[in-house]
Design an enzyme around this catalytic site. Sequence first.
Site, PDB file in Angstrom:
ATOM      1  N   HIS A 170       0.813  -1.872   0.272  1.00 60.32           N
ATOM      2  CA  HIS A 170       0.013   0.223   0.298  1.00 60.32           C
ATOM      3  C   HIS A 170       0.799   1.425  -0.734  1.00 60.32           C
ATOM      4  O   HIS A 170       0.593   2.768   0.828  1.00 60.32           O
ATOM      5  CB  HIS A 170      -0.544   0.085   1.333  1.00 60.32           C
ATOM      6  CG  HIS A 170      -2.007  -1.018   1.144  1.00 60.32           C
ATOM      7  ND1 HIS A 170      -3.231  -0.905   0.619  1.00 60.32           N
ATOM      8  CD2 HIS A 170      -2.147  -2.594   1.607  1.00 60.32           C
ATOM      9  CE1 HIS A 170      -4.289  -1.754   0.871  1.00 60.32           C
ATOM     10  NE2 HIS A 170      -2.743  -2.586   1.664  1.00 60.32           N
TER      11      HIS A 170
ATOM     12  N   ASN B 121     -10.279  -2.532   2.678  1.00 64.88           N
ATOM     13  CA  ASN B 121      -9.974  -2.624   1.023  1.00 64.88           C
ATOM     14  C   ASN B 121     -11.426  -2.239   0.249  1.00 64.88           C
ATOM     15  O   ASN B 121     -12.611  -2.162   0.603  1.00 64.88           O
ATOM     16  CB  ASN B 121      -9.208  -3.780   0.770  1.00 64.88           C
ATOM     17  CG  ASN B 121      -8.023  -4.262   1.064  1.00 64.88           C
ATOM     18  OD1 ASN B 121      -6.619  -3.257   1.194  1.00 64.88           O
ATOM     19  ND2 ASN B 121      -7.404  -5.620   0.822  1.00 64.88           N
TER      20      ASN B 121
ATOM     21  N   HIS C  28      -4.097   1.107  11.630  1.00 67.11           N
ATOM     22  CA  HIS C  28      -3.829  -0.358  12.373  1.00 67.11           C
ATOM     23  C   HIS C  28      -5.108  -1.027  12.785  1.00 67.11           C
ATOM     24  O   HIS C  28      -5.605  -0.701  13.578  1.00 67.11           O
ATOM     25  CB  HIS C  28      -2.840  -0.100  13.507  1.00 67.11           C
ATOM     26  CG  HIS C  28      -2.574  -1.610  14.681  1.00 67.11           C
ATOM     27  ND1 HIS C  28      -2.603  -2.446  13.871  1.00 67.11           N
ATOM     28  CD2 HIS C  28      -1.966  -1.783  15.537  1.00 67.11           C
ATOM     29  CE1 HIS C  28      -2.298  -3.713  15.410  1.00 67.11           C
ATOM     30  NE2 HIS C  28      -2.009  -3.086  15.744  1.00 67.11           N
TER      31      HIS C  28
HETATM   32  C1  HEM Z   1      -1.944 -11.084   7.269  1.00 69.68           C
HETATM   33  C2  HEM Z   1      -2.411  -9.943   6.459  1.00 69.68           C
HETATM   34  C3  HEM Z   1      -1.858  -8.948   6.563  1.00 69.68           C
HETATM   35  C4  HEM Z   1      -0.783  -7.833   7.297  1.00 69.68           C
HETATM   36  C5  HEM Z   1       0.229  -8.926   7.255  1.00 69.68           C
HETATM   37  C6  HEM Z   1      -0.542  -7.039   6.636  1.00 69.68           C
HETATM   38  C7  HEM Z   1       0.498  -5.783   6.721  1.00 69.68           C
HETATM   39  C8  HEM Z   1       0.244  -4.515   6.528  1.00 69.68           C
HETATM   40  C9  HEM Z   1       1.273  -3.512   5.616  1.00 69.68           C
HETATM   41  C10 HEM Z   1       2.904  -4.455   7.485  1.00 69.68           C
HETATM   42  C11 HEM Z   1       0.822  -2.517   5.633  1.00 69.68           C
HETATM   43  C12 HEM Z   1       2.075  -1.478   6.101  1.00 69.68           C
HETATM   44  C13 HEM Z   1       1.585  -0.707   6.494  1.00 69.68           C
HETATM   45  C14 HEM Z   1       2.137   0.331   6.968  1.00 69.68           C
HETATM   46  O1  HEM Z   1       3.379   0.917   6.861  1.00 69.68           O
HETATM   47  O2  HEM Z   1       1.516   1.367   8.299  1.00 69.68           O
HETATM   48  C15 HEM Z   1      -0.329  -2.939   5.003  1.00 69.68           C
HETATM   49  C16 HEM Z   1      -1.116  -1.639   4.859  1.00 69.68           C
HETATM   50  C17 HEM Z   1      -2.511  -1.872   5.147  1.00 69.68           C
HETATM   51  N1  HEM Z   1      -3.096  -2.782   4.643  1.00 69.68           N
HETATM   52 FE1  HEM Z   1      -2.358  -4.982   5.198  1.00 69.68          FE
HETATM   53  N2  HEM Z   1      -1.928  -6.484   5.565  1.00 69.68           N
HETATM   54  C18 HEM Z   1      -2.861  -7.879   5.584  1.00 69.68           C
HETATM   55  C19 HEM Z   1      -3.790  -7.734   5.263  1.00 69.68           C
HETATM   56  C20 HEM Z   1      -4.211  -6.719   5.076  1.00 69.68           C
HETATM   57  C21 HEM Z   1      -5.866  -6.792   4.235  1.00 69.68           C
HETATM   58  C22 HEM Z   1      -6.756  -8.398   4.436  1.00 69.68           C
HETATM   59  C23 HEM Z   1      -6.059  -5.572   4.223  1.00 69.68           C
HETATM   60  C24 HEM Z   1      -8.250  -5.093   4.081  1.00 69.68           C
HETATM   61  C25 HEM Z   1      -8.643  -5.825   4.539  1.00 69.68           C
HETATM   62  C26 HEM Z   1      -5.228  -4.789   4.465  1.00 69.68           C
HETATM   63  C27 HEM Z   1      -5.534  -3.190   3.982  1.00 69.68           C
HETATM   64  C28 HEM Z   1      -4.712  -2.436   4.470  1.00 69.68           C
HETATM   65  C29 HEM Z   1      -4.365  -1.109   4.153  1.00 69.68           C
HETATM   66  C30 HEM Z   1      -6.026  -0.436   3.589  1.00 69.68           C
HETATM   67  C31 HEM Z   1      -2.990  -0.776   4.682  1.00 69.68           C
HETATM   68  C32 HEM Z   1      -2.791   0.461   3.917  1.00 69.68           C
HETATM   69  C33 HEM Z   1      -3.134   1.700   5.082  1.00 69.68           C
HETATM   70  C34 HEM Z   1      -2.284   2.965   4.717  1.00 69.68           C
HETATM   71  O3  HEM Z   1      -3.391   3.429   3.784  1.00 69.68           O
HETATM   72  O4  HEM Z   1      -1.407   3.970   5.679  1.00 69.68           O
HETATM   73  N3  HEM Z   1      -4.330  -5.702   4.851  1.00 69.68           N
HETATM   74  N4  HEM Z   1      -0.697  -3.635   5.994  1.00 69.68           N
END
Ligand code: HEM
Length: 742
Positions: free
Chosen positions: A135, A208, A399
């Site tokens: 992202h 999402n 988070h």
């Molecule tokens: C085990 C599954 C997942 C892991 C380990 C994970 C991990 C991460 C990590 C490490 C980031 C970067 C966060 C940052 O640097 O601030 C991120 C961002 C994000 N994740 Fe996940 N994610 C997972 C699944 C999902 C799922 C299922 C969704 C949706 C429901 C999702 C939605 C998002 C979104 C929207 C961001 C961006 C947040 C922003 O705009 O700063 N992720 N995710």
Amino acid sequence: MANFKPYIHRGNIEGVYVKELIKGCTKRRNNDLRFAFLFCRVRNERGVMILCKEWRQIGVNIERKPGQNEKDRQLEQFRSIDEGKPMTTNEGLKLSEDEFSLKAGERGPTLIEDFHFREKITHFDHERIPERVVHARGYAAHGEFQVYESMKPYTKAKFLQNPAVKTPVFVRFSTVAGSRGSADTVRDVRGFAVKFYTEEGNYDLVGNNIPVFFIQDAIKFPDLVHSFKPEPHNEIPQAQTAHDTFWDFVVNNQESAHMVMWHMSDRAIPRSFRMMEGFGVHTFRFVNEEGKACFVKFHWKPKLGVHSLVWDEAQKIAGKDPDFHRRDLYEAIEMGNYPEWELGVQMIQEEDEFNFDFDILDPTKIWPEEEVPVKIIGKMTLNRNVDNVFAETEQVAFHPGNVVPGIDFTNDPLLQGRLFSYTDTQLIRLGGPNFHELPINRPVCPFHNNQRDGYGRQTINVGQVSYHRNSLANNTPSVSSAQEGGYAHYQEKVEGRKVRNRSKSFEDHFSQAILFWNSMGEPEKQHIIQAFSFELGKVKSKSIKQKAVDMFANVSTNLANAVANAIGVNPPENAEDPKLEKSSPALSMLNTVMLPDTRKVGVILGSQFNGPKVAAVVKGLQAAGVLPVIISDKAGDVKGTDGTIFEATETFLTSCSVLFDAIYAAGGQGSTPAFEKNAAQFIHEAFMHYKAIGATFDGVVFLEKANLLNQAGVVTGEDPRQFTEEFVKAIAADRHWDRRLI
Ligand code: HEM
């Protein structure tokens, strides 16, 4: 920054007479009170009518009004207006020179004593922080959320109780795979992360635009991400899943089948962030005052409906305007066309947990809306762009573990892993444990605990005591009971053996992939076939292609056969179509809301156009909420038969058909022989992308020559009122799939 009254100036602005503000606002630029952003129809001293969409110097002070909401007021303390101020070092020392470093002689070496040079270069050297591991490319805006009715029977979350309360929000939209500088319109899932600044602390709904996920267990997330990121040996391709490693992952991890169907659908190439749904994906819990819990899934429903690009268009936009989505959001908010989403919840009572033919904790499953209705409970409006993209959009830390009393987790194994991952990654991305103190991340309620120190600590904690339990500070800060607002985890009974297993109830990977396919309309099915054919067509390994075709034969043999044919592998061995007739009309974008509002129309105009009539059409389009943009073969004034003048703000060179929702050939003659050719190209491309096309007066000739008359979504006419009415309807209908492409 946006703390200014919408400003409607009638009078002279730098020699331009502002006649009428069409819609939206004017506001200052970079805190400079002398500039305003105008989106208005103006007439200058020569009587030239201009559609104006730019910064204009206005030479007047705009009155500052107090912050819009609590978060805005909090951010105000951290804003810095640098314009008009003397330049200093970071230590506050006024500078006398900023162009030349301190040297030993005019042609001599720079001296290390030059503290100003050292400070400036050092700061610059450290300007970048790591991009998000996923992202990375995103764009955000501020806004507010209001609940329609109290949700007291289901949850005690305070921000969901009182319809009079406006909760500030910050929303970041993103792509998942691409790096920070990648294009907006790639085929990808879009992040939809909302931070609610509630009186009980920050609540983050980190979702999402697709309601399911590729995997069921968080331990596979690094594998999934490694597979879709550029391949490590050559770092190709950027922001794409159309390559071997992603599809290798898919065929070897068949729980991805349902999500891949969504990913191959038009949902993965949205027209606008403003026209996307959002989903919390996981099953969460609502808990009410009495401690009674129910399962809940969250939905965001855009008021403008759910709309997408077509693939050819998405690819072209990636080159013509890689910032297409962020520009769209930014401009809509600047113009006062504030995007809105309604919040919906699906709720399942605890006693019904096992009454479905899927496991309600499985993140690869939806709860079909026809089985579990979506209750609409509130509305979110985005109404303010950020002041500084780095300080706000880049430094925001979402988070899924940021919850408030009344909202709790479930044992969804994907959610459980996410609860660990976000803080962990932010510790390195934002450089230490104090990122909650960054202005954008601060809650609007006070926070007190015994955490101390670390890189970049800003809070000056006063006093001797930084531990619990203590007697020197009367054992404060003290914990609060649930009645006093303290967060108490829902006491779910859990027991089991320690195992590394997938629950049997998570093993059905295809029923809902079939449900999705069955729910698609014919054009949507064709797009899915084309998307598979494109993506797998880019895969080099024949064995992976074959496995993918065989895998998706479990969804539809029609789909698998068509793809096999397109990518040159064998048809699937299993020739029998899966037997599942269920469908969910809510999944089809053909059933979405259709509105003309904020749709952008490219108005192709040459000189000597029919002045009064074209002006009437343009006005009619604006009155319907459509945004016309004048395009000609050169920028500047285009004069009509009666002296009416429009300003062409775009040319065939600076613009492109793919950047508009519809094209209107308004007539007139170009100033170069290329006018006709360029106009024809714009129209042809819009036609091939199923967009509404309108033509009046001599503009109709273009359609005649291209043989496009009497086609679906092609509107012609001489009477401005009647034409505008029909054209607006065609624009609202979005795409005209029943068109015969030529
Ligand atoms: C085990 C599954 C997942 C892991 C380990 C994970 C991990 C991460 C990590 C490490 C980031 C970067 C966060 C940052 O640097 O601030 C991120 C961002 C994000 N994740 Fe996940 N994610 C997972 C699944 C999902 C799922 C299922 C969704 C949706 C429901 C999702 C939605 C998002 C979104 C929207 C961001 C961006 C947040 C922003 O705009 O700063 N992720 N995710």
